[in-house]
Design an enzyme around this catalytic site. Structure first.
Site, short mmCIF file in Angstrom:
data_model
loop_
_atom_site.label_atom_id
_atom_site.label_comp_id
_atom_site.label_asym_id
_atom_site.label_seq_id
_atom_site.Cartn_x
_atom_site.Cartn_y
_atom_site.Cartn_z
N GLU A 126 25.41 25.75 40.61
CA GLU A 126 24.33 27.26 40.88
C GLU A 126 24.36 28.32 41.52
OE1 GLU A 126 20.35 25.72 41.32
OE2 GLU A 126 19.46 27.51 40.67
N GLY A 265 20.47 23.25 51.27
CA GLY A 265 20.09 22.31 51.61
C GLY A 265 20.66 21.46 50.21
N ALA A 266 20.66 21.27 49.56
CA ALA A 266 20.95 20.60 48.36
C ALA A 266 20.54 20.30 46.67
CB ALA A 266 19.82 18.95 48.77
N MET A 267 21.65 19.83 46.14
CA MET A 267 21.77 20.58 44.99
C MET A 267 21.57 19.83 43.58
SD MET A 267 21.94 23.03 42.63
CE MET A 267 22.30 22.88 41.15
N GLU A 268 20.50 19.70 43.04
CA GLU A 268 20.09 18.76 41.68
C GLU A 268 20.51 18.67 41.00
OE1 GLU A 268 18.60 21.94 42.43
OE2 GLU A 268 18.50 22.81 40.01
N HIS A 301 12.22 16.68 46.26
CA HIS A 301 12.29 17.93 45.61
C HIS A 301 13.21 18.32 44.40
CE1 HIS A 301 12.12 22.59 45.55
NE2 HIS A 301 13.79 22.70 45.16
N GLU A 302 14.72 17.46 44.76
CA GLU A 302 15.84 17.64 43.86
C GLU A 302 15.93 16.62 42.47
OE1 GLU A 302 17.43 19.90 44.63
OE2 GLU A 302 16.83 20.15 46.43
N HIS A 305 13.25 17.97 40.29
CA HIS A 305 13.87 19.08 38.82
C HIS A 305 15.13 18.45 38.42
CE1 HIS A 305 14.30 22.86 41.05
NE2 HIS A 305 14.73 22.81 42.78
N GLU A 324 11.70 26.79 40.57
CA GLU A 324 11.61 26.36 41.66
C GLU A 324 9.59 26.71 42.02
OE1 GLU A 324 13.92 24.91 43.06
OE2 GLU A 324 15.98 26.09 42.44
N1 B3K Z 1 18.34 24.46 42.76
C1 B3K Z 1 19.13 24.38 44.47
C2 B3K Z 1 19.57 25.81 45.18
C3 B3K Z 1 20.68 26.06 44.29
C4 B3K Z 1 21.15 27.70 45.12
C5 B3K Z 1 22.09 28.87 44.93
N2 B3K Z 1 22.45 29.82 45.85
C6 B3K Z 1 18.77 24.06 45.38
C7 B3K Z 1 17.06 23.43 45.62
O1 B3K Z 1 16.30 24.26 45.31
O2 B3K Z 1 16.84 22.23 44.99
ZN ZN Z 2 14.99 23.60 43.97
#
Ligand code: B3K
Ligand code: ZN
Length: 870
Positions: A126, A265-268, A301-302, A305, A324
């Site tokens: 992403e 921070g993290a990615m879902e 949060h993740e 998602h 988001e």
């Molecule tokens: N969806 C990701 C963020 C991606 C950022 C890309 N540059 C994390 C989050 O909001 O959960």
């Molecule tokens: Zn998010």
């Protein structure tokens, strides 16, 4: 530099869809082979070629339904490859496309696409990173079912991807493979692949319908004991989403991998979240209470998602707030339920006031659903996330708990498995209420921070008329603003604390709706002095201009029913005192204020949560948002002077609070968190008085946890230099093998307002644990300096600005995404006095003129320099 601006209005549905993806990835540091087999279907009747995104990828082999296709030449109609796309002439409506390409993960320092860092292969797709791995329709409205085979050396015993593992085995060349299948169609930004050698924590969760889900958490070797809290948090999040939204997990396995090198921070990613280890690893020796809080919030949060983002995703990236804003709201509600409503609300409002308001006042101002973008990664902003969450919160306020749930149920009923828009969300919410949401939806398209003004006028016969009006100042992106639909929480308080209602009945349940430029109502005051407390709980993302006397503010603090209002009243009192000192540095603060605060402290001594928050003086950044043309040295001086007077005047009361909170063995539970928070806030005040230096060193020595250790270190910033230096040295010696903990030490050094700050930062950058290629390190040193060392960053010889610009020029070559984040304070020159503005723009000009600047940094810098030019 030629850049392409993308516009929301230009959206067109895809000309082709890709229904299934079969990926075969053979890992190698400099020559990873990616073979992709795609089932492609033409959409509608047209004869356009298939144009795939691909970021500087070679084509080794390309077959259409097994027939080879070569590159276009004079006598052959083949494919056309550019550095960003692959155009394939094809007239079939359905076909199988086979493409072989290769990439070099070891040379990927931007940490986007597939990269090899810290001994592990990892992906981040992403927003548009998948095109750095293979050719694809890299847009969120193309949903496909993925089957992925990962092949790697024995050095990487764990080979992970999305979905469920369906096969694995040894290969003849000493390599091994694992094959994964994800049955849920997903956009490519949710694809993930990880390969490495990790410690594994396992657990399981039985969903509300009785399905057992395997939970797996992968952490660096030797860190297993630091993963337990994250895994427990995950189970709490899974349960909460079932209880509150009726949402259940949908695969047999849920994996989380913690890595050291990560841009955010993290990615879902579906079934395989990738986390910055900062938001996974936590134990009492290395993590503060805030770290524990953040781990739980980000894990949740993740996880959330999975429904708001993955099952229902975005049609295009302009709709980012659809997932988001909604998911931030959901994680905020979860955190409030797990910890405390009040401190959560205060925390999030601080983010809005410190960061979102400044974004809206800058050249990067945009609505929560932006209209124009150059680099999508620049739009993962406090506006899209946090203001987006505030907009969802207003739906929640207006529809009520049940109405909101009904709207959410309808949203999933209509759109599960689809890629949709913010308008689709509003329409699902509309189905659950009789309110007309059409004006409300302006929050999606209008940028800027509305200002609500409050006026009161005495009428005859003992009546008082209150007028609320709204105005949204023009922003860099939009000149004309319309009145917004705002729920405004209001309390009209009499001197003795009694609550008044209005004569017209516009206040309902403590709430008025302001939907035009102004509205009035009257109250029978019968000679009483009335205090209106407006925008309680920050019921709309706005500023308030409510000229109350100090006495009225103290009335709100004393009698307000809404705890948030009480905290807010105290913040206004501090702001007012600091203003007095700005105007005349010799001014002495009205004795009534100290009397009021002393009595507030003694009254609330057992309410450590509220007290802890109320004793925090607004940050320099928050104060900036309440002022124009800030002269940094003047404002800092006034704030520092106020802090000193505060400590001197309230010494005895502060000491009482400090002594009333007994130190207990560490546990992360809310009442203990509140106590530590309050005690550390008080310690920081007392540290300004030389006679209490010993409290700081004693706490440092006696501490059995990172919260109190760091609390002591922060307070030591206000003690004699030798005390600070000696505690910092001890800390470094103790944690020098743990870079994540050392980040706290880096940040403390970088935020010291000392004259030799550049020598210090240079020394930090040469520290054995520092590397420019790790975003956490860069953020803790350079980011902390630029965002939070206001005095030195804004030094009037321009050295702070120049230092940051010099660094960004180097960083931008490696990691444009992180560089574009850290450039933010330099671009927000609008709020500062002209002497600052000139120096800031000088450095922005240097950046802009630099050859080879990334489009990430270019977008923010060029907008900033163009601001106000029209
Ligand atoms: N969806 C990701 C963020 C991606 C950022 C890309 N540059 C994390 C989050 O909001 O959960
Ligand atoms: Zn998010």
């Amino acid at each position: 530099m030629s850049v392409q601006i993308k516009r929301r209005a230009d959206y067109k549905p895809p000309a082709f869809l890709i229904t299934t993806v079969d990926l075969h990835v053979t890992l190698h540091p400099t020559d990873t082979r990616v073979i992709s087999t795609l089932k492609v279907t033409r959409q509608g009747s047209h004869n356009q070629p298939l144009v795939l995104d691909g970021d500087n990828l070679p084509v080794h082999k390309l077959l259409i339904d097994n027939a080879p296709l070569a590159a276009k030449s004079d006598d052959n109609d083949g494919y056309i490859l550019t550095d960003s796309s692959l155009s394939i002439p094809v007239d079939k409506n359905e076909f199988t496309l086979y493409i072989e390409t290769s990439i070099a993960p070891d040379n990927n320092k931007a940490l986007e696409g597939l990269y090899l860092s810290g001994g592990a292969y990892c992906t981040q797709c992403e927003a548009e990173g998948f095109r750095r791995i293979t050719f694809f329709l890299d847009r969120p409205d193309v949903l496909s079912v993925y089957t992925v085979t990962v092949v790697g050396d024995e050095k990487y015993p764990m080979l992970l991807s999305n979905g469920n593992p369906v096969d694995k085995g040894q290969l003849s060349d000493g390599k091994h493979f694992v094959k994964w299948h994800d049955p849920h169609p997903k956009p490519c930004y949710l694809f993930a692949l990880v390969a490495g050698d990790f410690d594994l924590l396992t657990d399981s969760y039985t969903t509300m319908s009785g399905k057992e889900v395997a939970l797996e958490l992968y952490v660096d070797k030797g860190k297993k004991h630091q993963g337990t809290f994250a895994l427990e948090s995950l189970k709490r999040a899974m349960k909460w989403d079932e209880d509150v939204f009726g949402l259940e997990y949908d695969l047999d396995i849920y994996m989380i991998v913690a890595v050291d090198f990560f841009n955010m921070g993290a990615m879902e990613n579906k079934g395989l979240n990738v986390f910055n280890s900062k938001f996974v690893l936590a134990d009492q020796d290395t993590a503060t209470d805030d770290d524990f809080f953040n781990v739980e919030a980000v894990i949740a949060h993740e996880y959330f998602h999975n429904w708001t983002g993955n099952r229902v995703t975005c049609r295009d990236w302009f709709q980012l707030s659809l997932k988001e804003g909604l998911t931030v709201f959901r994680d905020q509600q979860f955190s409030a339920d797990m910890t405390s409503e009040l401190s959560n609300r205060i925390k999030h409002v601080r983010v809005m006031r410190e960061h979102q308001f400044s974004e809206d006042a800058s050249a990067m101002s945009h609505p929560i659903r932006p209209d124009e973008v150059i680099e999508m990664n620049n739009f993962y902003t406090v506006t899209v996330y946090d203001k987006g969450a505030e907009v969802i919160r207003m739906f929640h306020t207006l529809l009520g708990v049940d109405g909101f749930r009904q709207g959410m149920d309808e949203y999933f009923r209509r759109h599960d498995g689809q890629a949709v828009t913010c308008d689709d969300f509003v329409s699902a919410m509309q189905s659950a209420t009789s309110l007309d949401l059409s004006q409300f939806s302006l929050w999606y398209s209008q940028s800027g921070t509305p200002v609500i003004s409050v006026e009161q006028q005495e009428l005859e016969n003992g009546k008082v008329q209150f007028t609320l009006s709204q105005r949204t100042p023009k922003t860099s992106d939009q000149h004309d603003k319309q009145p917004l639909y705002m729920p405004i929480n209001i309390e009209i308080i009499g001197q003795g604390g009694e609550l008044y209602s209005d004569n017209e009945g516009v206040i309902n349940d403590g709430m008025v709706i302001l939907d035009k430029e102004s509205m009035s109502f009257t109250v029978d005051a019968s000679g009483n002095v009335l205090t209106p407390a407006v925008l309680g709980n920050f019921s709309a993302p706005a500023k308030v201009d409510n000229p109350l006397s100090t006495e009225s503010l103290l009335t709100i603090f004393k009698h307000g029913k809404d705890a948030f209002n009480r905290w807010d009243a105290m913040q206004s009192i501090y702001d007012r005192c600091i203003r007095e000192l700005e105007q005349s540095p010799e001014a002495s603060i009205d004795e009534n204020i100290w009397v009021g605060i002393r009595s507030a402290i003694s009254r609330e001594i057992d309410n450590v949560e509220l007290l802890g928050e109320c004793l925090v003086i607004p940050s320099f950044e928050t104060l900036c948002q309440l002022r124009t043309s800030v002269d940094v040295a003047e404002l800092s001086k006034a704030r520092t002077e106020f802090c000193h007077q505060f400590a001197q005047q309230l010494e005895a009361a502060l000491l009482d609070v400090f002594n009333s909170i007994e130190s207990k063995p560490y546990s992360y539970e809310q009442s203990a968190v509140n106590q530590r928070r309050c005690k550390n806030v008080v310690l920081a005040h007392l540290a300004l008085l030389p006679q209490y230096e010993h409290l700081v060193t004693e706490q440092f020595e006696a501490s059995d946890n990172m919260t109190d250790t760091l609390g002591a270190l922060r307070s030591a910033q206000f003690c004699r230099k030798e005390v600070f230096d000696s505690l910092m040295a001890k800390f470094e010696q103790r944690y020098n093998k743990d870079p994540l903990v050392l980040d706290k030490w880096f940040a403390l050094h970088a935020t010291q307002p000392t004259k030799d700050i550049f020598a210090t930062i240079t020394m930090l950058c040469e520290h054995p644990q520092f590397t420019m290629s790790n975003p956490n390190r860069v953020r803790s040193v350079i980011g902390s300096f630029a965002f939070y060392n206001s005095e030195m960053f804004h030094a009037l010889d321009g050295s702070g600005y120049k230092f940051v610009a010099d660094y960004l020029l180097k960083l931008d070559k490696l990691n444009p995404q992180v560089a574009a984040r850290i450039v933010t304070p330099l671009t927000q020159w609008q709020g500062f006095a002209s002497q600052h503005q000139r120096l800031m723009k000088e450095q922005l000009g240097r950046l802009l003129n630099h050859k080879g600047l990334s489009k990430d940094v270019f977008e923010k810098v060029s907008k900033s320099l163009a601001y106000g030019a029209d």
